[in-house]
Design a protein around this motif. Structure first.
Motif, PDB file in Angstrom:
ATOM      1  N   GLN A 153       7.989  -6.813 -28.696  1.00 40.86           N
ATOM      2  CA  GLN A 153       7.549  -5.329 -29.410  1.00 40.86           C
ATOM      3  C   GLN A 153       7.543  -4.758 -30.977  1.00 40.86           C
ATOM      4  O   GLN A 153       7.358  -3.886 -31.120  1.00 40.86           O
ATOM      5  CB  GLN A 153       9.157  -4.433 -28.991  1.00 40.86           C
ATOM      6  CG  GLN A 153       9.696  -4.373 -27.804  1.00 40.86           C
ATOM      7  CD  GLN A 153      10.945  -3.682 -27.206  1.00 40.86           C
ATOM      8  OE1 GLN A 153      11.905  -3.700 -27.679  1.00 40.86           O
ATOM      9  NE2 GLN A 153      10.605  -3.116 -25.637  1.00 40.86           N
ATOM     10  N   ILE A 154       7.792  -6.094 -31.686  1.00 38.12           N
ATOM     11  CA  ILE A 154       8.154  -5.348 -33.147  1.00 38.12           C
ATOM     12  C   ILE A 154       7.013  -5.836 -33.388  1.00 38.12           C
ATOM     13  O   ILE A 154       6.720  -4.350 -34.656  1.00 38.12           O
ATOM     14  CB  ILE A 154       8.307  -7.149 -33.577  1.00 38.12           C
ATOM     15  CG1 ILE A 154      10.324  -7.422 -33.949  1.00 38.12           C
ATOM     16  CG2 ILE A 154       8.080  -7.050 -35.194  1.00 38.12           C
ATOM     17  CD1 ILE A 154      10.470  -8.975 -34.242  1.00 38.12           C
ATOM     18  N   ASP A 155       6.087  -6.009 -33.405  1.00 38.87           N
ATOM     19  CA  ASP A 155       4.793  -5.556 -33.595  1.00 38.87           C
ATOM     20  C   ASP A 155       3.673  -4.300 -33.556  1.00 38.87           C
ATOM     21  O   ASP A 155       3.259  -3.688 -34.017  1.00 38.87           O
ATOM     22  CB  ASP A 155       3.023  -6.918 -32.935  1.00 38.87           C
ATOM     23  CG  ASP A 155       1.837  -6.748 -33.517  1.00 38.87           C
ATOM     24  OD1 ASP A 155       1.975  -6.071 -35.118  1.00 38.87           O
ATOM     25  OD2 ASP A 155       0.930  -6.331 -32.685  1.00 38.87           O
TER      26      ASP A 155
ATOM     27  N   LYS B 223       4.296  -7.059 -44.846  1.00 40.73           N
ATOM     28  CA  LYS B 223       4.244  -7.388 -43.415  1.00 40.73           C
ATOM     29  C   LYS B 223       5.410  -8.388 -42.448  1.00 40.73           C
ATOM     30  O   LYS B 223       6.476  -8.459 -41.751  1.00 40.73           O
ATOM     31  CB  LYS B 223       3.416  -7.785 -42.691  1.00 40.73           C
ATOM     32  CG  LYS B 223       3.538  -7.361 -41.053  1.00 40.73           C
ATOM     33  CD  LYS B 223       1.941  -8.090 -40.626  1.00 40.73           C
ATOM     34  CE  LYS B 223       1.710  -8.244 -39.174  1.00 40.73           C
ATOM     35  NZ  LYS B 223       0.278  -8.007 -38.660  1.00 40.73           N
ATOM     36  N   ASN B 224       5.402  -9.500 -43.743  1.00 37.46           N
ATOM     37  CA  ASN B 224       6.651 -10.624 -42.784  1.00 37.46           C
ATOM     38  C   ASN B 224       8.262 -10.238 -43.553  1.00 37.46           C
ATOM     39  O   ASN B 224       9.032 -10.213 -42.648  1.00 37.46           O
ATOM     40  CB  ASN B 224       6.622 -12.158 -43.931  1.00 37.46           C
ATOM     41  CG  ASN B 224       5.322 -12.196 -43.816  1.00 37.46           C
ATOM     42  OD1 ASN B 224       4.838 -12.079 -42.141  1.00 37.46           O
ATOM     43  ND2 ASN B 224       5.088 -13.727 -44.740  1.00 37.46           N
ATOM     44  N   ASP B 225       8.071  -8.835 -44.250  1.00 40.04           N
ATOM     45  CA  ASP B 225       9.710  -8.228 -44.862  1.00 40.04           C
ATOM     46  C   ASP B 225      10.120  -7.538 -43.537  1.00 40.04           C
ATOM     47  O   ASP B 225      11.051  -7.441 -43.495  1.00 40.04           O
ATOM     48  CB  ASP B 225      10.061  -8.058 -46.085  1.00 40.04           C
ATOM     49  CG  ASP B 225       9.272  -8.684 -47.380  1.00 40.04           C
ATOM     50  OD1 ASP B 225      10.184 -10.137 -46.942  1.00 40.04           O
ATOM     51  OD2 ASP B 225       9.372  -8.677 -48.385  1.00 40.04           O
ATOM     52  N   ALA B 226       9.376  -6.795 -43.453  1.00 38.01           N
ATOM     53  CA  ALA B 226       9.016  -5.718 -42.496  1.00 38.01           C
ATOM     54  C   ALA B 226       9.882  -6.210 -41.174  1.00 38.01           C
ATOM     55  O   ALA B 226      11.081  -5.795 -40.627  1.00 38.01           O
ATOM     56  CB  ALA B 226       8.261  -4.881 -42.050  1.00 38.01           C
ATOM     57  N   TYR B 227       8.651  -7.466 -40.722  1.00 36.65           N
ATOM     58  CA  TYR B 227       9.442  -8.000 -39.683  1.00 36.65           C
ATOM     59  C   TYR B 227      10.660  -8.415 -39.451  1.00 36.65           C
ATOM     60  O   TYR B 227      11.635  -8.578 -38.630  1.00 36.65           O
ATOM     61  CB  TYR B 227       8.755  -9.274 -38.782  1.00 36.65           C
ATOM     62  CG  TYR B 227       6.838  -8.502 -38.441  1.00 36.65           C
ATOM     63  CD1 TYR B 227       6.233  -7.607 -38.728  1.00 36.65           C
ATOM     64  CD2 TYR B 227       6.834  -9.568 -37.370  1.00 36.65           C
ATOM     65  CE1 TYR B 227       5.512  -7.387 -38.588  1.00 36.65           C
ATOM     66  CE2 TYR B 227       5.456  -8.872 -36.626  1.00 36.65           C
ATOM     67  CZ  TYR B 227       4.444  -7.636 -36.988  1.00 36.65           C
ATOM     68  OH  TYR B 227       3.751  -7.252 -36.164  1.00 36.65           O
ATOM     69  N   MET B 228      11.100  -9.835 -40.913  1.00 35.07           N
ATOM     70  CA  MET B 228      12.581  -9.818 -40.265  1.00 35.07           C
ATOM     71  C   MET B 228      13.325  -8.413 -40.606  1.00 35.07           C
ATOM     72  O   MET B 228      14.447  -8.533 -39.519  1.00 35.07           O
ATOM     73  CB  MET B 228      12.810 -10.101 -41.947  1.00 35.07           C
ATOM     74  CG  MET B 228      13.809 -10.916 -41.807  1.00 35.07           C
ATOM     75  SD  MET B 228      14.276 -12.155 -43.723  1.00 35.07           S
ATOM     76  CE  MET B 228      12.931 -10.872 -45.099  1.00 35.07           C
TER      77      MET B 228
ATOM     78  N   LEU C 255      13.101  -5.593 -38.790  1.00 39.24           N
ATOM     79  CA  LEU C 255      13.275  -5.309 -37.599  1.00 39.24           C
ATOM     80  C   LEU C 255      14.125  -5.871 -36.488  1.00 39.24           C
ATOM     81  O   LEU C 255      14.447  -5.796 -35.850  1.00 39.24           O
ATOM     82  CB  LEU C 255      11.690  -5.378 -37.026  1.00 39.24           C
ATOM     83  CG  LEU C 255      10.684  -3.734 -37.609  1.00 39.24           C
ATOM     84  CD1 LEU C 255       9.295  -4.037 -37.201  1.00 39.24           C
ATOM     85  CD2 LEU C 255      11.712  -2.303 -37.054  1.00 39.24           C
ATOM     86  N   GLN C 256      14.152  -7.715 -36.804  1.00 39.45           N
ATOM     87  CA  GLN C 256      13.946  -8.261 -36.260  1.00 39.45           C
ATOM     88  C   GLN C 256      16.144  -7.970 -35.772  1.00 39.45           C
ATOM     89  O   GLN C 256      16.766  -8.421 -35.518  1.00 39.45           O
ATOM     90  CB  GLN C 256      14.116 -10.156 -36.234  1.00 39.45           C
ATOM     91  CG  GLN C 256      12.370 -10.391 -35.823  1.00 39.45           C
ATOM     92  CD  GLN C 256      12.007 -11.359 -36.395  1.00 39.45           C
ATOM     93  OE1 GLN C 256      12.679 -12.166 -37.013  1.00 39.45           O
ATOM     94  NE2 GLN C 256      11.287 -12.223 -35.474  1.00 39.45           N
ATOM     95  N   ASP C 257      16.707  -8.121 -37.451  1.00 35.64           N
ATOM     96  CA  ASP C 257      17.754  -8.302 -37.428  1.00 35.64           C
ATOM     97  C   ASP C 257      18.060  -7.162 -36.702  1.00 35.64           C
ATOM     98  O   ASP C 257      19.613  -7.233 -36.849  1.00 35.64           O
ATOM     99  CB  ASP C 257      17.645  -7.835 -39.221  1.00 35.64           C
ATOM    100  CG  ASP C 257      17.189  -9.393 -40.206  1.00 35.64           C
ATOM    101  OD1 ASP C 257      17.621 -10.830 -39.056  1.00 35.64           O
ATOM    102  OD2 ASP C 257      17.164  -9.629 -41.369  1.00 35.64           O
ATOM    103  N   ILE C 258      18.034  -6.124 -37.147  1.00 38.62           N
ATOM    104  CA  ILE C 258      18.345  -4.590 -36.448  1.00 38.62           C
ATOM    105  C   ILE C 258      17.934  -5.082 -34.913  1.00 38.62           C
ATOM    106  O   ILE C 258      18.872  -4.673 -34.647  1.00 38.62           O
ATOM    107  CB  ILE C 258      16.567  -3.553 -36.418  1.00 38.62           C
ATOM    108  CG1 ILE C 258      17.031  -2.657 -38.203  1.00 38.62           C
ATOM    109  CG2 ILE C 258      17.359  -2.607 -35.487  1.00 38.62           C
ATOM    110  CD1 ILE C 258      15.903  -1.929 -38.182  1.00 38.62           C
TER     111      ILE C 258
END
Length: 146
Positions: A62-64, A46-51, A53-56
């Motif tokens: 809205q990330i969650d 989850k942490n990598d996926a959030y990172m 999505l933030q970098d995109i």
């Protein structure tokens, strides 16, 4: 999969923008390679996926919701149906159980030895008892109603 294609489009736009203003876009190129795999969000924590999505450029509020759509069971079943996810793959961290649709509504072993009393025991009527609080309220209603 449309959510993933939207993320690819946003990332490609970010790459073009960063190229235009002569900024480094290496990180977005790496993300582009990650997003080429349709099962990428099922393979990362989850942490990598959030990172990612933030970098995109996805907003924090809205990330969650976007992450939940990307790893939803519907998305998982679609990828499984099109043979893009292998359940035996060790890289896949997020898995959902796969149900055999032909076998869902078949009766498993029915126990014929059930008798009438045990089958209908749950359906017995239980007499209604007023609670102490309701009794007091009803008496107060009668008293003040007159």
């Amino acid at each position: 999969m449309t959510q993933l294609s939207e993320l690819r489009l946003i990332n490609d736009s970010n790459i073009l923008y960063l190229k235009k203003i002569n900024k480094s876009y290496k990180r977005n190129e790496i993300i582009k390679n990650i997003l080429n795999d349709e099962t990428c969000f099922f393979k990362m924590n989850k942490n990598d996926a959030y990172m990612v999505l933030q970098d995109i450029g996805i907003l924090d509020n809205q990330i969650d919701t976007i992450y939940k759509k990307l790893i939803s069971s519907d998305e998982f079943y679609n990828l499984y149906k099109y043979k893009k996810i292998d359940l035996n793959n060790k890289e896949i961290l997020i898995k959902y159980p796969i149900y055999n649709s032909d076998d869902l509504f078949k009766n498993k072993k029915n126990n014929i030895n059930n008798n009438y009393e045990s089958v209908h025991k749950d359906m017995e009527l239980i007499p209604y008892k007023e609670s102490f609080f309701i009794k007091i309220l009803n008496r107060l209603k009668k008293l003040f109603g007159k």
